[in-house]
Design a protein around this motif. Structure first.
Motif: not given
Length: 87
Positions: A55-71
């Protein structure tokens, strides 16, 4: 803006020969969080639903890239994506 990722990580029992789940979250190429949950050998698979793993509730209003790595730990893991909530 906020991102919430509720997943289905394994619960207490696991018969699929995994060690649970482990995830690393990167935002714009920077590690911003981790989540791991181990399992105990048992008779049947059990899942926990709606678990907010990042959970991240403090993102600035710009384009972001979220990556989820598993294993990342090198262990066999399972991760079942429920949804990503972006508000």
């Amino acid at each position: 803006m906020a991102i919430t990722i509720p997943l289905f990580p394994f619960g207490a029992n696991d018969t699929i020969q995994t060690t649970g789940t482990d995830m690393t979250f990167l935002l714009d190429g920077n590690i911003v969080g981790n989540f791991s949950q181990t399992t105990v050998s048992g008779c049947c698979a059990e899942y926990n639903y709606e678990v907010p793993v990042y959970v991240n509730e403090s993102l600035p209003n710009i384009q972001h890239t979220l990556t989820v790595e598993t294993g990342v730990s090198g262990n066999k893991v399972i991760t079942l994506l429920d949804r990503i909530i972006y508000t």
